[in-house]
Motif scaffolding. Structure first.
Motif, PDB file in Angstrom:
ATOM      1  N   ASN A  35       0.807  -1.221   0.000  1.00 25.47           N
ATOM      2  CA  ASN A  35       0.000   0.000   0.000  1.00 25.47           C
ATOM      3  C   ASN A  35       0.839   1.270   0.000  1.00 25.47           C
ATOM      4  OD1 ASN A  35      -2.539  -1.259  -0.013  1.00 25.47           O
ATOM      5  ND2 ASN A  35      -2.392  -1.642   2.201  1.00 25.47           N
ATOM      6  N   ASP A  36       2.146   1.124   0.001  1.00 26.04           N
ATOM      7  CA  ASP A  36       3.019   2.292  -0.024  1.00 26.04           C
ATOM      8  C   ASP A  36       4.304   1.904  -0.727  1.00 26.04           C
ATOM      9  OD1 ASP A  36       3.572   4.929   0.398  1.00 26.04           O
ATOM     10  OD2 ASP A  36       4.363   4.656   2.417  1.00 26.04           O
ATOM     11  N   TRP A  37       4.976   2.902  -1.279  1.00 22.83           N
ATOM     12  CA  TRP A  37       6.252   2.659  -1.955  1.00 22.83           C
ATOM     13  C   TRP A  37       7.101   3.919  -1.876  1.00 22.83           C
ATOM     14  CZ3 TRP A  37       1.576   1.380  -4.409  1.00 22.83           C
ATOM     15  CH2 TRP A  37       0.998   2.402  -5.149  1.00 22.83           C
ATOM     16  N   HIS A  38       8.347   3.774  -2.335  1.00 22.45           N
ATOM     17  CA  HIS A  38       9.301   4.870  -2.273  1.00 22.45           C
ATOM     18  C   HIS A  38       8.782   6.080  -3.047  1.00 22.45           C
ATOM     19  CE1 HIS A  38      13.161   6.962  -2.374  1.00 22.45           C
ATOM     20  NE2 HIS A  38      13.683   6.025  -1.592  1.00 22.45           N
ATOM     21  N   VAL A  41       0.458  13.788  -2.748  1.00 23.27           N
ATOM     22  CA  VAL A  41      -0.866  13.259  -3.061  1.00 23.27           C
ATOM     23  C   VAL A  41      -0.979  11.882  -2.423  1.00 23.27           C
ATOM     24  CG1 VAL A  41      -0.090  12.284  -5.258  1.00 23.27           C
ATOM     25  CG2 VAL A  41      -2.527  12.765  -4.926  1.00 23.27           C
ATOM     26  N   ALA A  42      -2.179  11.533  -1.984  1.00 22.40           N
ATOM     27  CA  ALA A  42      -2.430  10.236  -1.356  1.00 22.40           C
ATOM     28  C   ALA A  42      -3.756   9.687  -1.868  1.00 22.40           C
ATOM     29  CB  ALA A  42      -2.465  10.372   0.170  1.00 22.40           C
ATOM     30  N   GLY A  43      -3.929   8.388  -1.757  1.00 21.42           N
ATOM     31  CA  GLY A  43      -5.175   7.754  -2.166  1.00 21.42           C
ATOM     32  C   GLY A  43      -5.046   7.079  -3.506  1.00 21.42           C
ATOM     33  N   ARG A  44      -6.006   7.342  -4.383  1.00 26.26           N
ATOM     34  CA  ARG A  44      -5.997   6.784  -5.727  1.00 26.26           C
ATOM     35  C   ARG A  44      -6.233   7.920  -6.716  1.00 26.26           C
ATOM     36  NH1 ARG A  44      -9.927   1.967  -8.205  1.00 26.26           N
ATOM     37  NH2 ARG A  44      -8.667   1.561 -10.056  1.00 26.26           N
ATOM     38  N   THR A  78       2.105  14.302 -13.236  1.00 25.11           N
ATOM     39  CA  THR A  78       2.172  13.847 -11.850  1.00 25.11           C
ATOM     40  C   THR A  78       2.402  12.344 -11.769  1.00 25.11           C
ATOM     41  OG1 THR A  78      -0.207  13.441 -11.710  1.00 25.11           O
ATOM     42  CG2 THR A  78       0.569  15.659 -11.176  1.00 25.11           C
ATOM     43  N   PRO A  79       3.001  11.886 -10.667  1.00 25.15           N
ATOM     44  CA  PRO A  79       3.065  10.458 -10.400  1.00 25.15           C
ATOM     45  C   PRO A  79       1.719   9.961  -9.905  1.00 25.15           C
ATOM     46  CG  PRO A  79       4.038  11.676  -8.592  1.00 25.15           C
ATOM     47  CD  PRO A  79       3.667  12.695  -9.638  1.00 25.15           C
ATOM     48  N   GLN A  80       1.531   8.640  -9.913  1.00 21.58           N
ATOM     49  CA  GLN A  80       0.327   8.064  -9.327  1.00 21.58           C
ATOM     50  C   GLN A  80       0.615   7.705  -7.876  1.00 21.58           C
ATOM     51  OE1 GLN A  80      -2.086   5.371 -11.587  1.00 21.58           O
ATOM     52  NE2 GLN A  80      -1.158   5.994 -13.519  1.00 21.58           N
ATOM     53  N   PRO A  81      -0.291   8.066  -6.966  1.00 25.08           N
ATOM     54  CA  PRO A  81       0.025   7.952  -5.538  1.00 25.08           C
ATOM     55  C   PRO A  81      -0.174   6.539  -4.996  1.00 25.08           C
ATOM     56  CG  PRO A  81      -2.173   8.834  -5.820  1.00 25.08           C
ATOM     57  CD  PRO A  81      -1.594   8.694  -7.206  1.00 25.08           C
ATOM     58  N   SER A  82       0.432   6.311  -3.845  1.00 24.35           N
ATOM     59  CA  SER A  82       0.114   5.132  -3.054  1.00 24.35           C
ATOM     60  C   SER A  82      -1.068   5.475  -2.147  1.00 24.35           C
ATOM     61  CB  SER A  82       1.312   4.726  -2.201  1.00 24.35           C
ATOM     62  OG  SER A  82       1.559   5.707  -1.202  1.00 24.35           O
ATOM     63  N   PRO A  83      -1.774   4.459  -1.626  1.00 22.47           N
ATOM     64  CA  PRO A  83      -2.862   4.768  -0.695  1.00 22.47           C
ATOM     65  C   PRO A  83      -2.397   5.592   0.501  1.00 22.47           C
ATOM     66  CG  PRO A  83      -3.025   2.500  -1.445  1.00 22.47           C
ATOM     67  CD  PRO A  83      -1.718   3.021  -1.965  1.00 22.47           C
ATOM     68  N   GLU A  84      -1.142   5.377   0.948  1.00 19.66           N
ATOM     69  CA  GLU A  84      -0.644   6.095   2.119  1.00 19.66           C
ATOM     70  C   GLU A  84      -0.040   7.451   1.775  1.00 19.66           C
ATOM     71  OE1 GLU A  84       1.785   3.698   4.651  1.00 19.66           O
ATOM     72  OE2 GLU A  84       0.470   1.953   4.464  1.00 19.66           O
TER      73      GLU A  84
END
Length: 555
Positions: free
Chosen positions: A49-52, A109-112, A132-138
């Motif tokens: 649910n999270d990444w670098h 940014v967070a979520g989807r 923009t990058p695509q966010p992780s949920p966290e």
């Protein structure tokens, strides 16, 4: 399913945009933590649910060690397509002739959320085109740095500011994009000198341009991007009419960005095949390392100096930008134009004329071969040479611009089998030589740009979708005088990725795995930079810096 591209457009966040122009703070921290060649902790078995935070191997903008002043330009939280509007005022305490001006964009940014395309305008001039990058949920944070010293003319006066990263927030796509843009000005003091910048930075009034009557050099820059979620976002995958593929255009995938002055062709260029952070049906490729230029879109530049004699008559002239290969009336490309002008301070009016205009015959052959594996072979190209003279205060100066474009690609795909495949291998070259001949030895500026794409997406009966992709952004430049090389540089920015996930299921059931790497090499008379970043399942596993001598100008 007709093609894998249909899956791209229908099933995943894949609209609109996307290169990290500078190493993020996270990237710099990783380099400091791991050191040259050291590895990070063991990566997870699959994406969680999270990444670098996003990182890039590109060098940060080099700055002088002089006094600096920072000005906040914009701070906005984008939920929809309402632009941020504000004001800019020049800095106090750093003078008005700077050795360097650096723009920094920081976002979170967070979520989807989808990837989104954005721009920043100061005084109507586009100073940044980004995505923009695509966010992780966290949640993630990222940053982009850009040398904007060439826009100093507009930064010396108060200006209106407009910024927009168009976004949609609803029950499914929850990510609100929070960004802040700042400018840092470095004073010209001590041994540092003010940067040699254009005297004027102009924009078009509709399609009309009026230049100062003593212009001695005119350069147009066009932030050309194919985007918006439709076929022109993936223009390099389009096929000619009659081929059974989602995106069809009459002449296939050949694209060429042209600029005209008063209806006469004035410049040609190959567009860069940007892949945004949802591209190739697989966002897991881009969660940490974006594709080249995705966060910092470089403008196409055209030297219009051969037309300066015509432009200097004091009247408005029509300047048009178009993209060859796009069907008439079809949208999908954005082409904002800035015009950079250098003036002859020893003359009130500089006269001259266009003396040569050789427009080669454009080539474009896109042949479809049917079969169990469909195939489209494309070859295209074009050459344009223009020359003109100007009667400057230093005597007559002749400027000649010669530019040659070439493109080859092979597109293969299957449809309806146990395993469906969609693959493209393409190369784009853009060779340019600008020669200036007046009093003293002639000066020539050479540039040879090469863009490459080699990728394959497969979808198996178990709905496991895998994408293997390599992208290359390469350029060689040299400045010569009287046949002697004065300076040179070589850029090789290479991205490689391999990611797999289960399609058509909720996020927590995708069981995604993926590796990615970027090696950014820049060598030349100004120094060297050679850095490699590698990731697995969203974790940075290697960050190696082979050489990092400071490169003036943040090349």
């Amino acid at each position: 399913m007709g093609t894998l591209l249909a899956l791209v457009l229908a099933a995943l966040p894949v609209t609109g945009a996307g290169r990290a122009g500078a190493a993020t703070p996270a990237a710099e921290a990783a380099a400091a933590t791991h050191g040259a060649g050291a590895a990070a902790a063991e990566p997870p078995r699959e994406f969680g649910n999270d990444w670098h935070d996003p990182v890039t191997a590109a060098p940060p903008v080099a700055t002088p060690g002089t006094r600096s002043c920072e000005v906040k330009v914009a701070h906005a939280r984008f939920r929809d397509f309402t632009p941020y509007k504000g004001g800019y005022a020049p800095p106090k305490g750093c003078g008005d002739r700077w050795s360097k001006v650096v723009l920094r964009l920081e976002g979170e940014v967070a979520g989807r959320q989808y990837d989104r395309l954005g721009h920043l305008h100061i005084g109507g001039v586009e100073v940044l085109r980004t995505s923009t990058p695509q966010p992780s949920p966290e949640g993630i944070t990222w940053s982009v740095e850009k040398d904007v010293t060439r826009y100093s003319d507009i930064l010396r006066r108060a200006q209106p500011v407009e910024m927009l990263i168009g976004n949609v927030v609803d029950e499914t796509y929850t990510g609100v994009i929070d960004v802040e843009a700042t400018l840092t000005f470095y004073a010209a003091e001590g041994r540092t000198r003010p940067a040699a910048t254009p005297d004027r930075v102009l924009t078009l009034d509709g399609q009309w341009l009026t230049t100062p009557r003593n212009s001695e050099r005119v350069v147009a820059e066009v932030y050309a991007t194919g985007s918006g979620g439709g076929c022109e976002e993936y223009w390099y995958l389009s096929v000619p009419e009659g081929a059974p593929y989602s995106c069809r255009t009459p002449d296939g995938p050949y694209r060429e960005v042209q600029i005209k002055v008063d209806g006469q062709l004035a410049g040609i260029a190959a567009p860069f095949p940007t892949v945004w952070t949802g591209g190739w049906s697989n966002p897991f490729l881009w969660y940490v390392i974006p594709g080249p230029r995705a966060f910092d879109v470089k403008p196409v530049q055209y030297d219009l100096t051969p037309f300066a004699g015509r432009l200097n008559d004091g009247r408005p002239h029509r300047v048009e930008v178009s993209v060859v290969g796009v069907p008439e009336g079809q949208t999908g490309w954005s082409t904002p134009v800035n015009v950079l002008v250098w003036q002859d301070r020893g003359s009130e009016v500089v006269t001259g004329a266009l003396t040569r205009h050789d427009n080669g015959v454009p080539a474009n052959s896109s042949a479809y071969t049917p079969g169990s594996e469909h195939r489209v072979d494309t070859r295209g190209g074009h050459r344009l040479t223009v020359s003109g003279h100007l009667n400057t205060s230093r005597g007559r100066v002749v400027t000649t611009v010669d530019r040659t474009l070439a493109h080859t690609s092979v597109h293969r795909w299957t449809d309806g089998g146990t395993v469906n495949t969609d693959a493209l291998k393409g190369t784009w070259t853009d060779r340019e030589r600008v020669t200036t001949d007046g009093r003293g030895p002639a000066t020539a500026v050479r540039a040879h740009r090469t863009y490459t794409m080699d990728g394959t997406t497969t979808l198996g009966a178990d709905d496991r979708l895998r994408t293997v992709l390599a992208l290359g952004d390469r350029a060689g430049t040299a400045v010569e005088r009287a046949g002697k090389r004065l300076s040179w540089s070589r850029l090789d920015d290479t991205y490689e990725g391999d990611a797999t996930y289960t399609a058509n299921v909720p996020r927590d059931q995708r069981h995604a795995v993926g590796t990615s790497s970027e090696r950014y090499r820049l060598y030349g008379t100004a120094g060297c930079h050679d850095r490699t970043v590698e990731t697995a399942q969203g974790t940075v596993t290697r960050d190696r810096l082979r050489c990092g001598r400071k490169l003036p100008g943040g090349m």
